[in-house]
Design a protein around this motif. Structure first.
Motif, PDB file in Angstrom:
ATOM      1  N   UNK A 185      16.995  36.945  17.472  1.00 44.52           N
ATOM      2  CA  UNK A 185      17.847  37.910  18.153  1.00 44.52           C
ATOM      3  C   UNK A 185      17.030  38.901  18.975  1.00 44.52           C
ATOM      4  N   UNK A 186      15.702  38.748  18.939  1.00 44.48           N
ATOM      5  CA  UNK A 186      14.812  39.708  19.596  1.00 44.48           C
ATOM      6  C   UNK A 186      13.927  39.038  20.642  1.00 44.48           C
ATOM      7  N   UNK A 187      13.727  39.726  21.757  1.00 43.55           N
ATOM      8  CA  UNK A 187      12.760  39.333  22.774  1.00 43.55           C
ATOM      9  C   UNK A 187      11.790  40.482  22.989  1.00 43.55           C
ATOM     10  N   UNK A 188      10.511  40.172  23.150  1.00 39.02           N
ATOM     11  CA  UNK A 188       9.467  41.180  23.216  1.00 39.02           C
ATOM     12  C   UNK A 188       9.025  41.437  24.663  1.00 39.02           C
ATOM     13  N   UNK A 189       9.006  42.721  25.025  1.00 40.53           N
ATOM     14  CA  UNK A 189       8.591  43.175  26.351  1.00 40.53           C
ATOM     15  C   UNK A 189       7.518  44.247  26.203  1.00 40.53           C
ATOM     16  N   UNK A 190       6.420  43.942  25.552  1.00 40.32           N
ATOM     17  CA  UNK A 190       5.381  44.946  25.347  1.00 40.32           C
ATOM     18  C   UNK A 190       5.837  46.005  24.361  1.00 40.32           C
ATOM     19  N   UNK A 191       5.917  47.247  24.802  1.00 39.52           N
ATOM     20  CA  UNK A 191       6.319  48.360  23.938  1.00 39.52           C
ATOM     21  C   UNK A 191       7.808  48.348  23.618  1.00 39.52           C
ATOM     22  N   UNK A 192       8.549  47.440  24.235  1.00 35.99           N
ATOM     23  CA  UNK A 192       9.997  47.411  24.053  1.00 35.99           C
ATOM     24  C   UNK A 192      10.453  46.060  23.513  1.00 35.99           C
ATOM     25  N   UNK A 193      11.453  46.103  22.638  1.00 38.41           N
ATOM     26  CA  UNK A 193      12.063  44.898  22.080  1.00 38.41           C
ATOM     27  C   UNK A 193      13.551  44.944  22.387  1.00 38.41           C
ATOM     28  N   UNK A 194      14.060  43.879  22.977  1.00 39.55           N
ATOM     29  CA  UNK A 194      15.484  43.750  23.257  1.00 39.55           C
ATOM     30  C   UNK A 194      16.104  42.961  22.111  1.00 39.55           C
ATOM     31  N   UNK A 195      17.116  43.542  21.456  1.00 36.73           N
ATOM     32  CA  UNK A 195      17.703  42.914  20.266  1.00 36.73           C
ATOM     33  C   UNK A 195      19.202  42.717  20.446  1.00 36.73           C
ATOM     34  N   UNK A 196      19.670  41.478  20.303  1.00 34.22           N
ATOM     35  CA  UNK A 196      21.105  41.212  20.386  1.00 34.22           C
ATOM     36  C   UNK A 196      21.792  41.612  19.081  1.00 34.22           C
ATOM     37  N   UNK A 197      22.865  42.368  19.205  1.00 31.07           N
ATOM     38  CA  UNK A 197      23.620  42.877  18.072  1.00 31.07           C
ATOM     39  C   UNK A 197      25.100  42.623  18.343  1.00 31.07           C
ATOM     40  N   UNK A 198      25.780  41.863  17.463  1.00 26.62           N
ATOM     41  CA  UNK A 198      27.186  41.573  17.737  1.00 26.62           C
ATOM     42  C   UNK A 198      28.123  41.862  16.563  1.00 26.62           C
ATOM     43  N   UNK A 199      27.593  42.331  15.434  1.00 30.84           N
ATOM     44  CA  UNK A 199      28.453  42.745  14.318  1.00 30.84           C
ATOM     45  C   UNK A 199      27.688  43.736  13.439  1.00 30.84           C
ATOM     46  N   UNK A 200      28.290  44.129  12.341  1.00 26.82           N
ATOM     47  CA  UNK A 200      27.681  45.190  11.524  1.00 26.82           C
ATOM     48  C   UNK A 200      26.484  44.699  10.719  1.00 26.82           C
ATOM     49  N   UNK A 226      26.775  35.863  20.287  1.00 24.67           N
ATOM     50  CA  UNK A 226      27.025  36.007  18.858  1.00 24.67           C
ATOM     51  C   UNK A 226      25.752  36.242  18.053  1.00 24.67           C
ATOM     52  N   UNK A 227      24.696  35.482  18.331  1.00 27.28           N
ATOM     53  CA  UNK A 227      23.478  35.637  17.532  1.00 27.28           C
ATOM     54  C   UNK A 227      22.207  35.687  18.394  1.00 27.28           C
ATOM     55  N   UNK A 228      21.647  34.523  18.730  1.00 28.20           N
ATOM     56  CA  UNK A 228      20.304  34.469  19.305  1.00 28.20           C
ATOM     57  C   UNK A 228      20.299  34.762  20.798  1.00 28.20           C
ATOM     58  N   UNK A 229      19.378  35.607  21.193  1.00 26.02           N
ATOM     59  CA  UNK A 229      19.328  36.088  22.571  1.00 26.02           C
ATOM     60  C   UNK A 229      18.590  35.129  23.503  1.00 26.02           C
ATOM     61  N   UNK A 230      17.743  34.229  22.935  1.00 23.87           N
ATOM     62  CA  UNK A 230      16.916  33.379  23.794  1.00 23.87           C
ATOM     63  C   UNK A 230      17.661  32.168  24.342  1.00 23.87           C
ATOM     64  N   UNK A 231      18.975  32.120  24.119  1.00 20.08           N
ATOM     65  CA  UNK A 231      19.820  31.178  24.826  1.00 20.08           C
ATOM     66  C   UNK A 231      20.537  31.834  25.988  1.00 20.08           C
ATOM     67  N   UNK A 232      20.289  33.140  26.166  1.00 16.22           N
ATOM     68  CA  UNK A 232      20.910  33.909  27.238  1.00 16.22           C
ATOM     69  C   UNK A 232      19.930  34.242  28.357  1.00 16.22           C
ATOM     70  N   UNK A 233      18.726  34.640  27.969  1.00 19.25           N
ATOM     71  CA  UNK A 233      17.706  34.989  28.960  1.00 19.25           C
ATOM     72  C   UNK A 233      16.325  34.841  28.352  1.00 19.25           C
ATOM     73  N   UNK A 234      15.336  34.643  29.227  1.00 19.76           N
ATOM     74  CA  UNK A 234      13.933  34.592  28.814  1.00 19.76           C
ATOM     75  C   UNK A 234      13.104  35.341  29.839  1.00 19.76           C
ATOM     76  N   UNK A 235      12.283  36.315  29.411  1.00 23.35           N
ATOM     77  CA  UNK A 235      11.342  36.952  30.332  1.00 23.35           C
ATOM     78  C   UNK A 235      10.153  36.019  30.573  1.00 23.35           C
TER      79      UNK A 235
END
Length: 355
Positions: A185-200, A226-235
C-alpha cells in the motif's frame, strides 16, 4: 547493508518470489476483504483450484527473471520453498500455509530498516517466515528489523466499509478494528511515502506507520483503490510517474500537490489477449503498470500471457528509458506483476526530498 529510499534508485539486491506448493486458495472472509474490488460472483465458492501447469509456468518465469537480474549484476535472494502445505489454527481462525508469491505485500523496506506489516489475508499469517533467514542475514549486517502489531484477525477485526475519500474514513468508531495494512500500500519517494488508505484498518496502519517513522519519513495518506497502490501508479524517476490510465487519470487531484506536477506516462490499454489457463482473475486488467525499475533510466516491463508488451515498452523508450521485457505469465491470477513479485533490499541513494 539494507538501503532503500525510492522505487527508482539503482537496484543492487532484491528478493524474487517463489510459488512452490500452492494448488488451492481458500476463499474465506479475509480473501473477500483482500480482493474487495476484483471480487466477482464467480469467485464466491469455498476455494479456487490452481492447475499444476499454471504454477509451474509461473515458477519458471520467476526463475528466469531471477537469472536475468543476476546477469545485470544484481544480487538475488529467494524465499525458502514451502516444502509442505500445512493446516494451521489460531484461537480465532484456521487456514493453510502458502509460499511467498508476492514478497512486497507484507514488508516495507525503508532506509536501513526491514518492517514486516500487519497481515491482511489469513492464509498469509506465517508466510514471512519463509524469508526470515534473509532478514536475519541483513539484521546481522546491521539492518534494523521491526514488525507492526500482529492482528488477532477474528471476524470483527475487518472493516468492510471501503470508502472513496479520507474524510469519511477518519470519522466514526475505531474500537473494534485492528491495525491491518500491507507494505504494497506504500510507495517510496525519498523522504516521503505515499500510502493508500481505504478503510479504518488501513487508517490505523497509517497512524502506526507515521508514528514509527516519525522524524525519518513523511507518510501521506491517499484514497485511490481498495488495497495496493502499485497497481495504480509507479514512480519511475524524479518527476516521472507511470499511471494506470483506466482508473488513475481521474484521481490525480488526490495526490499531494507537488506530486500532481510530475509528468504522467499513461499505460496503454491492454491488447485484450486472454490466456486459456486463467479462468480466475485476482488483479486488475491494468496490472501492467506494476513494472520494476532497475534505475531511474532503466526498467523491466512484462506481459502476463507471455507475449512482450510492445506498446508499453515503446512508449517508455520514447520517454528516454532503457527497457527490458520479461515473461511473467498469469500475473492477474497470482495478483502481482514484477513489482509485487519482488522486494527491493538494497538500492543506491539517500533520503532526499522530492516533494
Amino acid at each position: 547493508m539494507v538501503n532503500i529510499y525510492t522505487e527508482w534508485d539503482t537496484l543492487r539486491e532484491v528478493i524474487v518470489a517463489n510459488c512452490y506448493n500452492i494448488s488451492r486458495i481458500n476463499v474465506d472472509l479475509s480473501f473477500k476483504y483482500f480482493f474487495h474490488e476484483n471480487l466477482k460472483d464467480e469467485f464466491i465458492k469455498n476455494s479456487i483450484d490452481l492447475q499444476k501447469r499454471i504454477v509451474e509456468q509461473r515458477q519458471e518465469d520467476l526463475d528466469n527473471f531471477s537469472s536475468f537480474l543476476i546477469s545485470q549484476n544484481i544480487k538475488v535472494h529467494r524465499p525458502e520453498k514451502l516444502k509442505e502445505v500445512k493446516e494451521f489454527n489460531t484461537p480465532n481462525f484456521s487456514d493453510w500455509t502458502c509460499p511467498v508469491i508476492n514478497p512486497r505485500d507484507q514488508v516495507i523496506v525503508y532506509g536501513d530498516e526491514i518492517l514486516e506489516t500487519s497481515c491482511i489475508w489469513r492464509m498469509r499469517y506465517f508466510e514471512n517466515d519463509l524469508m526470515k533467514s534473509i532478514f536475519r542475514s541483513y539484521f546481522l549486517q546491521g539492518a534494523k528489523w521491526s514488525s507492526s502489531p500482529r492482528p488477532i484477525m477474528n471476524d470483527e477485526s475487518y472493516d468492510f466499509d471501503f470508502k472513496k475519500n479520507l474524510e469519511e474514513i477518519e470519522t466514526g468508531s475505531f474500537d473494534k478494528y485492528e491495525i491491518m495494512f500491507d507494505g504494497a500500500q506504500c510507495l517510496k519517494f525519498g523522504k516521503d511515502i505515499l500510502m493508500n488508505v481505504s478503510n479504518r484498518n488501513h487508517y490505523l496502519g497509517y497512524i502506526w506507520l507515521k508514528q514509527h517513522l516519525s522524524g525519518k519519513a513523511n507518510v501521506h495518506p491517499v484514497c485511490l483503490t481498495d488495497h495496493h497502490i502499485d497497481g495504480m501508479l509507479m514512480p519511475l524517476a524524479p518527476g516521472v510517474l507511470l499511471i494506470n490510465s483506466s482508473s488513475m487519470e481521474q484521481q490525480l487531484n488526490k495526490l499531494p500537490e507537488k506530486l500532481r506536477k510530475w509528468k504522467c506516462i499513461k499505460v496503454p490499454a491492454p491488447h485484450g489477449h486472454k490466456s486459456d489457463a486463467d479462468t480466475t482473475y485476482l488483479a486488475s486488467q491494468n496490472i501492467n503498470v506494476n513494472i520494476l525499475s532497475l534505475s531511474e533510466k532503466e526498467v523491466v516491463t512484462f506481459n502476463e500471457d507471455g507475449n512482450p508488451d510492445h506498446a508499453l515498452a515503446e512508449l517508455l523508450a520514447k520517454n528516454g528509458f532503457k527497457v527490458h521485457t520479461a515473461r511473467l505469465r498469469h500475473s492477474r491470477l497470482f495478483g502481482g506483476g514484477l513489482h509485487c513479485s519482488t522486494l527491493d533490499m538494497v538500492r543506491d541513494g539517500e533520503g532526499r526530498s522530492f516533494f
